[in-house]
Design a protein around this motif. Structure first.
Motif, PDB file in Angstrom:
ATOM      1  N   ALA A 529       0.829  -1.205   0.000  1.00 41.87           N
ATOM      2  CA  ALA A 529       0.000   0.000   0.000  1.00 41.87           C
ATOM      3  C   ALA A 529       0.865   1.257   0.000  1.00 41.87           C
ATOM      4  CB  ALA A 529      -0.927  -0.012   1.218  1.00 41.87           C
ATOM      5  N   LEU A 530       1.895   1.278   0.824  1.00 44.92           N
ATOM      6  CA  LEU A 530       2.803   2.430   0.859  1.00 44.92           C
ATOM      7  C   LEU A 530       3.464   2.655  -0.496  1.00 44.92           C
ATOM      8  CD1 LEU A 530       4.532   1.886   4.315  1.00 44.92           C
ATOM      9  CD2 LEU A 530       3.142   3.867   3.671  1.00 44.92           C
ATOM     10  N   ARG A 584      -7.467  -4.373  -5.904  1.00 46.00           N
ATOM     11  CA  ARG A 584      -8.126  -5.682  -5.878  1.00 46.00           C
ATOM     12  C   ARG A 584      -7.123  -6.833  -5.779  1.00 46.00           C
ATOM     13  NH1 ARG A 584     -11.682  -5.024 -11.162  1.00 46.00           N
ATOM     14  NH2 ARG A 584      -9.737  -3.986 -11.734  1.00 46.00           N
ATOM     15  N   ARG A 585      -5.920  -6.632  -6.335  1.00 45.15           N
ATOM     16  CA  ARG A 585      -4.942  -7.721  -6.336  1.00 45.15           C
ATOM     17  C   ARG A 585      -4.491  -8.093  -4.932  1.00 45.15           C
ATOM     18  NH1 ARG A 585       0.513  -7.589  -6.509  1.00 45.15           N
ATOM     19  NH2 ARG A 585       0.496  -5.339  -6.860  1.00 45.15           N
ATOM     20  N   TRP A 586      -4.442  -7.101  -4.032  1.00 52.61           N
ATOM     21  CA  TRP A 586      -3.898  -7.401  -2.702  1.00 52.61           C
ATOM     22  C   TRP A 586      -4.728  -6.839  -1.546  1.00 52.61           C
ATOM     23  CZ3 TRP A 586      -2.302  -2.421  -1.242  1.00 52.61           C
ATOM     24  CH2 TRP A 586      -2.041  -1.537  -2.306  1.00 52.61           C
ATOM     25  N   LEU A 587      -5.737  -6.015  -1.848  1.00 47.00           N
ATOM     26  CA  LEU A 587      -6.696  -5.561  -0.820  1.00 47.00           C
ATOM     27  C   LEU A 587      -8.088  -5.703  -1.422  1.00 47.00           C
ATOM     28  CD1 LEU A 587      -5.017  -2.306   0.595  1.00 47.00           C
ATOM     29  CD2 LEU A 587      -5.109  -4.546   1.670  1.00 47.00           C
ATOM     30  N   ASN A 588      -8.596  -6.932  -1.493  1.00 50.05           N
ATOM     31  CA  ASN A 588      -9.808  -7.165  -2.264  1.00 50.05           C
ATOM     32  C   ASN A 588     -11.062  -6.613  -1.594  1.00 50.05           C
ATOM     33  OD1 ASN A 588     -10.055  -8.943  -0.154  1.00 50.05           O
ATOM     34  ND2 ASN A 588      -9.653 -10.776  -1.391  1.00 50.05           N
ATOM     35  N   ASP A 589     -10.984  -6.180  -0.335  1.00 55.22           N
ATOM     36  CA  ASP A 589     -12.208  -5.759   0.356  1.00 55.22           C
ATOM     37  C   ASP A 589     -12.245  -4.267   0.658  1.00 55.22           C
ATOM     38  OD1 ASP A 589     -10.117  -5.822   2.099  1.00 55.22           O
ATOM     39  OD2 ASP A 589     -11.304  -6.522   3.818  1.00 55.22           O
TER      40      ASP A 589
END
Length: 653
Positions: A529-530, A584-589
């Motif tokens: 995310a960073l 979506r690839r790593w924080l799907n929610d």
């Protein structure tokens, strides 16, 4: 690293044996019935104790104590001094206070001794005690005195031992040429006395100097040859020492399997001899091999055993070597604070001993650890220390090689000059030959000087490149690749100090609910995310604006030349750009949002610190307002009335 004083100690023990073999000296207060041809009853025990030093030290101690019991009833100052010296050298690496007590008893007997050279043995043992605890400067003074005393007494046995002790320490301090001269002279004395085992000990000392001078292959060859003779002669303890030194030569050559085999055999021998110091040195070597083979956990387990054994000896340098190996292993396991602590402990001892090779290794490892901990400034300082130490080692090795060549040349020239005096009829021819040889040496020195200059130039160029690279690293955030806080503030401060500074805006951008990302998805996803936010901001920030990471989940953007309206529009654009990141690839929610605090620079007297305070306060307003919005805090003269809401501005809950 070799066992610090073990070989030199064995040499001194052997010198005591020479004294006893040379003949029985009458005591200052002999019994009335004793004659010159009748040996003292303690003589046999001391002879046997001196011989056992090279095979089984515990047997040597037992025989020495038996000799002292006899001497209590039949005093003999010379023999008792020899016995005390045997105990002193045995205890110097095990119990400092007990060794000092034996030295004091031996010194008290000197006025009654008939052999004046024994004073050199007392001085040598005092030096041994000091050298074991890394007080090398004082130890060297005592060795100098021992050489002078033995020379005055014309005691070749003690002179050879004193030269060996001094030569070994000089080599440890990097004075290879003078150390080599002492060791070669001591070896020559042993050969004249027809003592091949003593000569072999001196040869091992010479091999140690070659190892320190970087000629590891030659040192390895000499240790192999010495080991063959020691095995044939049953010199069991000497085998343990030589095997350790052989392991260090293999270690320097990065021949890890051969190093492991040598260290393991050294450990097995020392364990059978119940010699904790030798065991600890061998275990340190085995741990170094495990570190090199990628097994830091195994290295730490081995070093724990070594530390238990090290506590049974006052050897400070051994402890430092163990701490250095621990620091390397802990670094590999990413236990950075513990690694730094171990390396700092080692650094203090190596500084006191001025041991350049170990200092270089410790500085370099500590620089890497501190850099990994984010302490770039201190890491850079230690990297410079490592480079400076490496340069000192390189210059010293080259200088000492030149000095060694000069000593050999001067010695050869002197021998030729003496030959000229004996054979006058060949004087002219020999003079021509010497002249040619001198010119050859001069050419060799010129060539070596040129090579040295080139090598120093290459070293300087590498140091310049390393300095530039470290400066870049010191100004860059390692995770995101954007400039760090230091870089942003360093660039902003001169703009604000100008007599008529341009208008300037500052934004602090904070990722909303970042802790929950780490908690729910893990630190790896938090790092992603960073990086994603940093990439988005970097694409939107164009010169003269510049971006940096303040720390944690906060970024800062400085926008020189921007007025309030433009700064606000840019802040909204940054907020919307971050929201558009595809997670979506790593924080799907969930999606990423940011809160932004905006401030403007005052026309005069503003600083990066005050701007950060205002922007941070505005950021907290944005957090309190529900996040995912832009809030403003202007300087005091401009903030008496609230800033108007911009057309179309929406604050998100």
């Amino acid at each position: 690293m070799r066992l610090l004083t073990l070989i030199r100690t064995a040499c001194l023990f052997l010198a005591v044996a020479i004294l006893t073999v040379a003949g029985t000296v009458r005591a200052a207060d002999p019994r009335p019935t004793e004659t010159a041809s009748t040996p003292h009853p303690a003589q046999t025990y001391i002879d046997r104790a001196a011989a056992a030093v090279r095979a089984r030290p515990e047997d040597s101690v037992r025989d020495t104590q038996a000799a002292l019991k006899i001497l209590a009833n039949q005093p003999n100052a010379d023999l008792e001094i020899r016995a005390r010296l045997l105990l002193c050298d045995h205890l110097s690496e095990r119990d400092k206070a007990a060794a000092e007590a034996e030295v004091a008893k031996a010194r008290a007997l000197l006025p009654r001794a008939t052999r004046r050279g024994l004073e050199a043995g007392v001085l040598n043992c005092e030096g041994t005690i000091l050298e074991t605890v890394s007080e090398n400067a004082r130890a060297r003074e005592l060795y100098e005195q021992a050489v002078a005393v033995a020379t005055r007494a014309q005691d070749d046995e003690m002179l050879a031992a004193s030269l060996f002790a001094r030569g070994y320490l000089l080599g440890l301090q990097g004075q290879y040429a003078t150390g080599l001269a002492d060791l070669k002279r001591g070896q020559a004395l042993y050969e004249e006395l027809d003592l091949p085992h003593h000569s072999l000990t001196a040869l091992n000392g010479i091999a140690i100097l070659y190892n320190r001078m970087g000629d590891y292959a030659q040192a390895r060859y000499m240790y192999d040859q010495a080991l063959k003779v020691q095995r044939e002669a049953g010199m069991y303890r000497e085998q343990g020492v030589t095997l350790h030194n052989l392991g260090r030569a293999h270690e320097n050559l990065r021949e890890w399997d051969a190093a492991q085999a040598a260290f393991q055999e050294s450990y097995d021998i020392n364990r059978q001899l119940n010699y904790p110091r030798g065991e600890a040195y061998a275990l340190r070597g085995l741990a170094a091999v495990k570190n090199a083979k990628g097994d830091p956990n195994g290295a730490l387990q081995t070093l724990e055993q070594a530390m238990v054994l090290q506590r049974q000896t006052p050897d400070a340098r051994l402890n430092a070597q163990i701490q250095l190996a621990r620091g390397v292993a802990l670094h590999r396991l990413r236990q950075l604070p513990a690694s730094a602590e171990a390396l700092q402990a080692a650094l203090g001892v190596f500084r006191q001993a001025d041991s350049l090779s170990e200092l270089r290794a410790t500085y370099g490892e500590l620089a890497a650890v501190l850099s990994d901990m984010g302490d770039w400034r201190e890491g850079y300082a230690h990297l410079l220390n490592a480079q400076e130490t490496s340069e000192r080692m390189f210059r010293n090795q080259v200088d000492q090689r030149f000095a060694t060549l000069k000593v050999e040349f001067d010695t050869a020239a002197k021998e030729k000059e003496n030959a000229l005096l004996v054979r006058e009829n060949n004087a002219n021819q020999l003079a021509l030959a010497e002249g040619q040889r001198a010119r050859n040496w001069q050419r060799a020195v010129i060539v070596l000087t040129v090579v040295l200059i080139v090598l120093l130039g290459i070293l300087a160029w590498h140091q310049w490149r390393s300095t530039r690279r470290m400066r870049t690293l010191a100004m860059t955030d390692e995770l995101t690749g954007v400039p760090n806080r230091r870089a942003v503030l360093t660039r902003l401060a001169p703009l604000l100090r100008q007599p008529n500074p341009p208008s300037c805006a500052m934004l602090i951008i904070d990722i909303d609910h970042f802790k929950s990302i780490n908690d729910q998805h893990g630190h790896a996803e938090g790092d992603e995310a960073l990086k994603a936010v940093a990439r988005e901001l970097r694409e939107d920030v164009h010169e003269p604006a510049f971006i940096g990471r303040l720390g944690g989940e906060e970024f800062v953007v400085a926008i020189p030349g921007a007025d309030y309206d433009r700064a606000y529009r840019l802040a909204e654009r940054f907020r919307e750009s971050v929201m558009s990141i595809d997670t979506r690839r790593w924080l799907n929610d969930r999606r990423i949002t940011v809160s932004i605090g905006l401030t403007m620079a005052k026309s005069t007297g503003d600083t990066p610190s005050t701007m950060l305070q205002r922007a941070d306060a505005a950021l907290y307003d944005a957090k309190r307002a529900g996040r995912n919005c832009v809030k403003v805090q202007l300087p005091a003269p401009e903030s008496e009335a609230p800033a108007p809401m911009k057309p179309g501005q929406v604050e998100f809950a």
